[in-house]
Motif scaffolding. Structure first.
Motif, short mmCIF file in Angstrom:
data_model
loop_
_atom_site.label_atom_id
_atom_site.label_comp_id
_atom_site.label_asym_id
_atom_site.label_seq_id
_atom_site.Cartn_x
_atom_site.Cartn_y
_atom_site.Cartn_z
N ASP A 71 43.94 36.40 44.42
CA ASP A 71 44.95 37.15 45.17
C ASP A 71 46.03 37.72 44.24
O ASP A 71 46.49 38.85 44.44
CB ASP A 71 45.59 36.25 46.23
CG ASP A 71 44.66 35.96 47.39
OD1 ASP A 71 43.74 36.78 47.62
OD2 ASP A 71 44.83 34.93 48.06
N LEU A 72 46.42 36.95 43.24
CA LEU A 72 47.39 37.46 42.26
C LEU A 72 46.83 38.67 41.52
O LEU A 72 47.52 39.68 41.34
CB LEU A 72 47.75 36.36 41.26
CG LEU A 72 48.79 35.33 41.71
CD1 LEU A 72 48.93 34.24 40.65
CD2 LEU A 72 50.14 35.99 41.93
N ALA A 73 45.58 38.56 41.08
CA ALA A 73 44.96 39.66 40.34
C ALA A 73 44.80 40.90 41.21
O ALA A 73 45.07 42.03 40.77
CB ALA A 73 43.61 39.22 39.78
N LEU A 74 44.37 40.71 42.46
CA LEU A 74 44.15 41.83 43.36
C LEU A 74 45.45 42.54 43.69
O LEU A 74 45.52 43.78 43.68
CB LEU A 74 43.47 41.33 44.64
CG LEU A 74 43.01 42.38 45.66
CD1 LEU A 74 42.07 43.38 45.02
CD2 LEU A 74 42.32 41.69 46.83
N ALA A 75 46.49 41.77 43.99
CA ALA A 75 47.78 42.38 44.30
C ALA A 75 48.36 43.09 43.08
O ALA A 75 48.92 44.19 43.19
CB ALA A 75 48.76 41.31 44.81
N THR A 76 48.21 42.49 41.90
CA THR A 76 48.77 43.08 40.69
C THR A 76 48.01 44.34 40.27
O THR A 76 48.57 45.24 39.64
CB THR A 76 48.75 42.04 39.55
OG1 THR A 76 49.51 40.90 39.96
CG2 THR A 76 49.37 42.61 38.28
N ALA A 77 46.74 44.43 40.63
CA ALA A 77 45.94 45.61 40.30
C ALA A 77 46.30 46.82 41.16
O ALA A 77 45.93 47.94 40.82
CB ALA A 77 44.45 45.30 40.46
N THR A 78 47.04 46.60 42.25
CA THR A 78 47.31 47.70 43.18
C THR A 78 48.79 47.93 43.45
O THR A 78 49.27 49.06 43.38
CB THR A 78 46.61 47.42 44.53
OG1 THR A 78 46.98 46.11 44.98
CG2 THR A 78 45.11 47.50 44.39
N VAL A 79 49.52 46.87 43.78
CA VAL A 79 50.89 47.05 44.27
C VAL A 79 51.83 47.68 43.24
O VAL A 79 52.59 48.59 43.60
CB VAL A 79 51.46 45.72 44.80
CG1 VAL A 79 52.91 45.89 45.26
CG2 VAL A 79 50.61 45.21 45.95
N PRO A 80 51.87 47.25 41.96
CA PRO A 80 52.77 47.92 41.02
C PRO A 80 52.52 49.42 40.92
O PRO A 80 53.47 50.20 40.80
CB PRO A 80 52.47 47.20 39.69
CG PRO A 80 52.01 45.85 40.09
CD PRO A 80 51.22 46.07 41.34
#
Length: 313
Positions: A71-80
């Motif tokens: 979840d950390l990786a997925l959110a960091t790949a998109t949200v920033p």
């Protein structure tokens, strides 16, 4: 006119903006940023707590750590990237960056689906074969399952960007989301996309579809075993150990199904619906998973409260 990616020095796509709300995007990014911060803090806390708490060194919580990392990786790949668009107006994303983001989103989603299946199997073994649980799901077996989940995701979804590489693309190349998804990018191609359509659908069915069926089968077997117990109180006590996992499964599959339905049948829906569903798909599991397990697991609650107490002092 269509162009060929091989002939274009820097082909790019345009991320979707909030229709009619472009002037307020900076303010509307604040809830998105807040959700991202919650996801980072919550999943980071889960990783730290499980690492520091010896009583949580068990397969179920190692799988929970895998979910937190995914979840950390997925959110960091998109949200920033979405926030840079909303706050700084950077709507354009390069072709290579778009394909990489697309690959990460689909691969990490596949890995998360596999881990959720492994957690369902863990619950099945713990309830239906409790005496064999420690010998079947050892720490070594848990680590191997994590590696197999990653390999499965990569092998199934690496062909998606490769199938898009030789395709020409048309017109303004405006996406319907604030990030890159295979279906979204593929729809902008000015060529026959049948191989991409067939392979993408096959990969989804063989990974997320199959996992969902096997998770349901696991819970049917668990329910069958629970109903054999004589006392209702004992039934509720045993089945309550599955509540957190069921909630996490729903938090993953409901947005996934909703996003798939929007892509398949939502061509006439307002663009805002596509954008909102995409953001829900990315952030809802990342925000809810640590909350669900934090509420349901007393050891995690106690450890987090102790960390907060030490920080306050």
């Amino acid at each position: 006119m269509p162009f060929s990616n091989s002939s274009e020095l820097s082909p790019s796509f345009i991320l979707a903006s909030l229709p009619g709300l472009e002037a307020a995007q900076g303010w509307m990014a604040i809830p998105l940023c807040s959700a991202y911060v919650l996801a980072v803090l919550g999943n980071g806390a889960v990783l730290l707590v499980v690492r520091a708490e010896p009583s949580l060194h068990a397969p179920m919580y190692f799988f929970l750590c895998m979910l937190a990392a995914i979840d950390l990786a997925l959110a960091t790949a998109t949200v920033p990237r979405i926030l840079s668009f909303y706050w700084f107006g950077s709507r354009e994303i390069g072709f290579a960056a778009c394909l990489l983001q697309m690959f990460l989103i689909h691969t990490l989603s596949a890995v998360e689906s596999t881990v959720l299946l492994a957690m369902a199997v863990d619950r099945y073994v713990a309830i239906c074969h409790p005496l064999r649980h420690a010998t079947i799901l050892t720490n070594g077996a848990t680590a191997k399952i994590g590696l197999l989940a990653m390999a499965r995701g990569v092998l199934f979804f690496l062909p998606l960007p490769l199938l898009l590489l030789p395709l020409p693309f048309c017109g303004p190349r405006v996406l319907s989301h604030s990030f890159c998804l295979h279906q979204d990018v593929m729809n902008l191609a000015c060529a026959n996309t049948t191989p991409s359509v067939v392979y993408g659908l096959t990969a989804i069915l063989l990974v997320m579809g199959l996992d969902a069926v096997l998770i349901c089968l696991s819970y049917l077997l668990i329910l069958k075993a629970v109903l054999r117990l004589a006392a209702w109180r004992e039934r509720l006590k045993v089945f309550s150990t599955c509540i957190a996992h069921i909630c996490v499964v729903l938090a993953f599959y409901v947005p996934l199904i909703g996003l798939s339905v929007v892509h398949r049948f939502g061509k006439d829906l307002a663009p805002l619906v596509h954008i909102v569903m995409g953001n829900v798909y990315i952030l809802v599991p990342a925000v809810l998973n640590p909350i669900i397990y934090g509420v349901r697991t007393k050891q995690i609650q106690r450890r987090i409260l102790s960390l907060i107490h030490v920080t306050d002092r």
